[in-house]
Write a protein that holds these residues in place. Sequence first.
Motif, PDB file in Angstrom:
ATOM      1  N   GLY A 321      -3.310  57.536 -29.446  1.00  0.00           N
ATOM      2  CA  GLY A 321      -4.551  58.111 -28.967  1.00  0.00           C
ATOM      3  C   GLY A 321      -5.675  57.085 -28.973  1.00  0.00           C
ATOM      4  N   SER A 322      -6.758  57.415 -28.298  1.00  0.00           N
ATOM      5  CA  SER A 322      -7.913  56.525 -28.224  1.00  0.00           C
ATOM      6  C   SER A 322      -9.173  57.361 -28.013  1.00  0.00           C
ATOM      7  CB  SER A 322      -7.753  55.514 -27.078  1.00  0.00           C
ATOM      8  OG  SER A 322      -8.937  54.748 -26.921  1.00  0.00           O
ATOM      9  N   SER A 323     -10.209  57.023 -28.769  1.00  0.00           N
ATOM     10  CA  SER A 323     -11.482  57.739 -28.629  1.00  0.00           C
ATOM     11  C   SER A 323     -12.215  57.346 -27.359  1.00  0.00           C
ATOM     12  CB  SER A 323     -12.359  57.457 -29.851  1.00  0.00           C
ATOM     13  OG  SER A 323     -12.572  56.059 -30.008  1.00  0.00           O
ATOM     14  N   PRO A 326     -10.850  59.992 -22.385  1.00  0.00           N
ATOM     15  CA  PRO A 326     -10.978  61.453 -22.460  1.00  0.00           C
ATOM     16  C   PRO A 326      -9.613  62.130 -22.453  1.00  0.00           C
ATOM     17  CG  PRO A 326     -12.466  60.529 -20.800  1.00  0.00           C
ATOM     18  CD  PRO A 326     -11.542  59.419 -21.204  1.00  0.00           C
ATOM     19  N   ASP A 329      -7.384  62.275 -27.742  1.00  0.00           N
ATOM     20  CA  ASP A 329      -8.010  62.181 -29.057  1.00  0.00           C
ATOM     21  C   ASP A 329      -7.093  61.423 -30.014  1.00  0.00           C
ATOM     22  OD1 ASP A 329     -10.131  63.670 -28.128  1.00  0.00           O
ATOM     23  OD2 ASP A 329      -9.222  65.582 -28.721  1.00  0.00           O
ATOM     24  N   PRO A 330      -7.656  60.543 -30.849  1.00  0.00           N
ATOM     25  CA  PRO A 330      -6.814  59.809 -31.809  1.00  0.00           C
ATOM     26  C   PRO A 330      -6.094  60.761 -32.758  1.00  0.00           C
ATOM     27  CG  PRO A 330      -9.015  58.841 -31.650  1.00  0.00           C
ATOM     28  CD  PRO A 330      -9.065  60.144 -30.917  1.00  0.00           C
TER      29      PRO A 330
END
Length: 546
Positions: A321-323, A326, A329-330
Motif C-alpha cells: 500500500g501507499s499513502s 488513492p 491505503d497502507p
Amino acid sequence: MNQSSTRPNPSPPPMTVGIPGWIRANLFNSPTDGVITIVLGAIVALAIFQSINWVFFTASWEAVTSRVPLYVIGRYPQEFYWRPETALLLISVLLGAAWRLWGGLARGFAIALIVVTLLAGALPYAGVDLGAPRYDATVSPDPPAVSPRETNRDIADAERANAIDQKNISTLTGTTYLAGTLDGDEDRSDYYSFTIDDAMKFKTVLAHQDANADVFLEDANGAVLQSSENSGTSDDTIATTIDAGTYYIRVDSQQTASNAYVLSYSIADPPDNLVNALFIINFLAVALGYFAATIPAIGQPRTLFFAAPAFFVISAILVIGSSFIPGLDPVPTQDLGGLTLNLLLATIGIVCSIPIGIMLALGRRSQLPVLKYACVGFIEIIRGVPLITLLFMSRHMLPLTFPETVSIDELYLAMITITLFSSAYMAENVRGGMAAVATGQTEAASALGLRAWQTTMLITLPQGLRNIIPAIVGQAISLFKDTSLVFIIGMLDLVEMGRVTIQGNLEFVDDGHEVYIFIAVVFWIFTFSMSYISRKIETALGVGRR
C-alpha cells in the motif's frame, strides 16, 4: 573353396541385464551386500509405512487446514484481499508470456501455478482469528446475581442482564480465554454475554473440564441456536455464523461434582467469495500473457526483461500500500505476515543486493585507497555480525540515532537490514567470480587498447557474473530461510505464525508436529524450485564449460 559359417552371438544371461542385472550388481553383489540390502530395505519400508500411517490416519491437520490464509498472508485485512490476488494475476501474466517465449521450465511453473490457484479457490477465505491468548482479568466466571438453575432454561430478560462479560467482541484481536468453576450444586450454569455489530463467524470451545459439561449458544430471548453436548470431559465446540445482536454462551455442568473449565471464544469476518473467484480465474491471466506474447511487438525477450521489474514494483505497492495513491491505503506492518512476508523480504533482499554487491566488489578492487578500504570495512563488519543481531540493532538501536519525531516502519527496517546483509556476501561472490576470469583475457583487452573500465564492464564482470550463478542461487536460498529471523523485531512470518497458532489456541497445543512439518514442506518446495531453476540456467549458459 572353404566357406566360413558365422553364428550369432549368444544372448547374455537374463540375470545380468536390465533391471534384474542392476539389482544383482548393485544390491546383491555379495552375501554381505544382500544382508545389508535386506536390513536397510526393511527399515526403510517400516519408516515409509509409519510415515504414511501418521500423515493420513493419526495426525490432526486442523491447525493447518483451518488457517491457510493466516499462513499465506498473515492478518492481512480481508477487505484488501483483492490486492495480493491482483499482484498474483500480474505474475501469472508474466509466467504466461514466458511460457510462450521459452516453454520448458516456464511452462511447468505456469501449469503448477494454475493447479495451485484452482485448489486455493476452493478454500474459505474468511478473516482468520490469530488466536493469540488474551487473558481478561476483569472478567469473573462467578455465577450471576440471580443464579439460574440447570432446569431453568428460559430465564427472564432481567435475569439475563446479569450475565457476565457484556462487551462488543467485534473489537477483539485474539481468542479470549475465560476460566470458570461450577460447584455442581446450586451453581450448575454459567452465562457469558456478548454483542456484535455485524454478521460474524463465531467459535467457542469448552475445554479442560474436570467433569462432564456442555456448552450452548443462545440468542437474546434464550432460544438455543446451537449446542455441543459431548460426553465425558472431551472438548465441546460451537462454530457458526451469526448476525448482529446480543448472544449468550451457557456452560452447563452435567454432574454434581465441582467442575473447573476453560472457555474460549473468537470471531472472524464471514467468507469473501470475491477472493475465491479471483483465484479460480487466475488461469485466464496465464492465457492472457501467453497470447499477448504471440504479438510480434510484445513477444520479445527484452520486453519481458523490462516488464518483470515493473510488474514486481507494482505488485509490492499493491501488497504494502501507499499513502500517495488513492484507494491503496497502507497496510499496518503487524497485519502483513505469513509466507507473503518471507517472499517479499527475500525477493527485495536478493534483487537489491546484486547491484549493491557489484558496486562493493568493484570498490574493493579499486586502486583508490579510500574507496577500497571503505568497501573492505563495510563487507567485513557486516559479514562478521549475525543477521539476527543486525535486525535487533536496526529495531532497538538505530532509532536512537534519529530525532524522536522520525519513525521508521519495521517492514522497511527489515528490508534495509536484509539487503545490506546480503550485499556484503554478494560482493565477495562477485569478486571471486571476477578473479576466476583468466588473466589472458584482460591482457588481450589491454593489447586491443581497451581502457580499464571497458575491460571490467565488457569482459571481466559479465563472465564473473556467469561464473557465480550457483553462488547467487545458493545465497538466495539461504536468505529466503533467514527471513524467518524477523520475529526478533515483532514481525509474523510463516514460522512465527505457526508458533503463535500453536501457543495461542488451546485446541492446537498438541499439533506442533503437524504445523512445523507443513512449514518445512513449504520452505522445501520453494528452495528446491530455486535450485531447479538454477540448474536449468546453468545448463543454458554453459556454466562450468569452457
